[in-house]
Design an enzyme around this catalytic site. Sequence first.
Site, PDB file in Angstrom:
ATOM      1  N   VAL A   1     -76.948  60.383  19.714  1.00 28.85           N
ATOM      2  CA  VAL A   1     -78.050  60.942  18.916  1.00 28.85           C
ATOM      3  C   VAL A   1     -78.814  61.953  19.780  1.00 28.85           C
ATOM      4  O   VAL A   1     -79.323  61.596  20.855  1.00 28.85           O
ATOM      5  CB  VAL A   1     -79.006  59.826  18.433  1.00 28.85           C
ATOM      6  CG1 VAL A   1     -80.140  60.426  17.603  1.00 28.85           C
ATOM      7  CG2 VAL A   1     -78.245  58.785  17.602  1.00 28.85           C
TER       8      VAL A   1
ATOM      9  N   ASN B   1     -78.650  57.592  28.011  1.00 28.39           N
ATOM     10  CA  ASN B   1     -77.337  58.229  27.951  1.00 28.39           C
ATOM     11  C   ASN B   1     -77.546  59.720  27.764  1.00 28.39           C
ATOM     12  O   ASN B   1     -78.080  60.159  26.745  1.00 28.39           O
ATOM     13  CB  ASN B   1     -76.520  57.650  26.793  1.00 28.39           C
ATOM     14  CG  ASN B   1     -76.161  56.198  27.036  1.00 28.39           C
ATOM     15  OD1 ASN B   1     -75.896  55.792  28.162  1.00 28.39           O
ATOM     16  ND2 ASN B   1     -76.164  55.393  25.981  1.00 28.39           N
TER      17      ASN B   1
ATOM     18  N   HIS C   1     -83.823  59.091  24.010  1.00 21.45           N
ATOM     19  CA  HIS C   1     -84.166  57.689  23.735  1.00 21.45           C
ATOM     20  C   HIS C   1     -83.859  56.846  24.961  1.00 21.45           C
ATOM     21  O   HIS C   1     -82.835  57.024  25.620  1.00 21.45           O
ATOM     22  CB  HIS C   1     -83.426  57.149  22.513  1.00 21.45           C
ATOM     23  CG  HIS C   1     -81.962  57.450  22.464  1.00 21.45           C
ATOM     24  ND1 HIS C   1     -81.472  58.706  22.160  1.00 21.45           N
ATOM     25  CD2 HIS C   1     -80.880  56.666  22.677  1.00 21.45           C
ATOM     26  CE1 HIS C   1     -80.150  58.672  22.186  1.00 21.45           C
ATOM     27  NE2 HIS C   1     -79.757  57.457  22.515  1.00 21.45           N
TER      28      HIS C   1
ATOM     29  N   ASP D   1     -82.619  48.600  17.819  1.00 23.26           N
ATOM     30  CA  ASP D   1     -81.344  49.286  17.609  1.00 23.26           C
ATOM     31  C   ASP D   1     -80.607  48.621  16.447  1.00 23.26           C
ATOM     32  O   ASP D   1     -80.586  47.401  16.317  1.00 23.26           O
ATOM     33  CB  ASP D   1     -80.494  49.221  18.892  1.00 23.26           C
ATOM     34  CG  ASP D   1     -79.370  50.239  18.878  1.00 23.26           C
ATOM     35  OD1 ASP D   1     -79.432  51.191  19.683  1.00 23.26           O
ATOM     36  OD2 ASP D   1     -78.433  50.093  18.054  1.00 23.26           O
TER      37      ASP D   1
ATOM     38  N   HIS E   1     -82.936  53.157  26.046  1.00 25.54           N
ATOM     39  CA  HIS E   1     -82.501  51.848  25.574  1.00 25.54           C
ATOM     40  C   HIS E   1     -83.171  50.784  26.434  1.00 25.54           C
ATOM     41  O   HIS E   1     -83.116  50.841  27.666  1.00 25.54           O
ATOM     42  CB  HIS E   1     -80.984  51.674  25.752  1.00 25.54           C
ATOM     43  CG  HIS E   1     -80.130  52.562  24.915  1.00 25.54           C
ATOM     44  ND1 HIS E   1     -79.480  52.134  23.777  1.00 25.54           N
ATOM     45  CD2 HIS E   1     -79.770  53.865  25.070  1.00 25.54           C
ATOM     46  CE1 HIS E   1     -78.764  53.128  23.262  1.00 25.54           C
ATOM     47  NE2 HIS E   1     -78.919  54.188  24.032  1.00 25.54           N
TER      48      HIS E   1
END
Length: 115
Positions: free
Chosen positions: A97, A88, A101, A31, A103
């Site tokens: 975004v 998220n 994804h 990130d 994290h």
Amino acid sequence: MPEKNIFQKIIDREVPATIVHEDDQCLAFRDIVPQAPVHILVIPKQPIVRIDQAAAGQESLLGHLLMTASKVAQSEGIAESGYRLVINNGPDAGEAVPHLHVHLLGGRPMQWPPG
Ligand code: AMP
């Protein structure tokens, strides 16, 4: 043609990223604004916008993202100390975004519940 999001540009090598893992289904990279000593994003190469837009035939791919996150955690040396996996999904969760994804966060103790 709609504008590519930043993660699609990383997949297409139009934007640089520090890639720590790649295979035929996914990419993992650091990130750019790390929230922990280890902060890596694991993304599918297929353009799934968010988890609630994943389709019935994509279960195996979704499982692969989690297994990859686990393998990357091992290679980063945080499997024993512990780590957090976060997705998220949507505005209240802080999704920024529109490309799915996971994290992977670790390398420090974390609080629960998150803010
Ligand atoms: P989310 O809020 O869950 O959508 O997370 C998006 C994440 O993407 C944030 O943690 C950003 O710091 C990260 N990010 C945005 N642009 C880049 C980039 N070019 N390279 C790596 N990470 C990025």
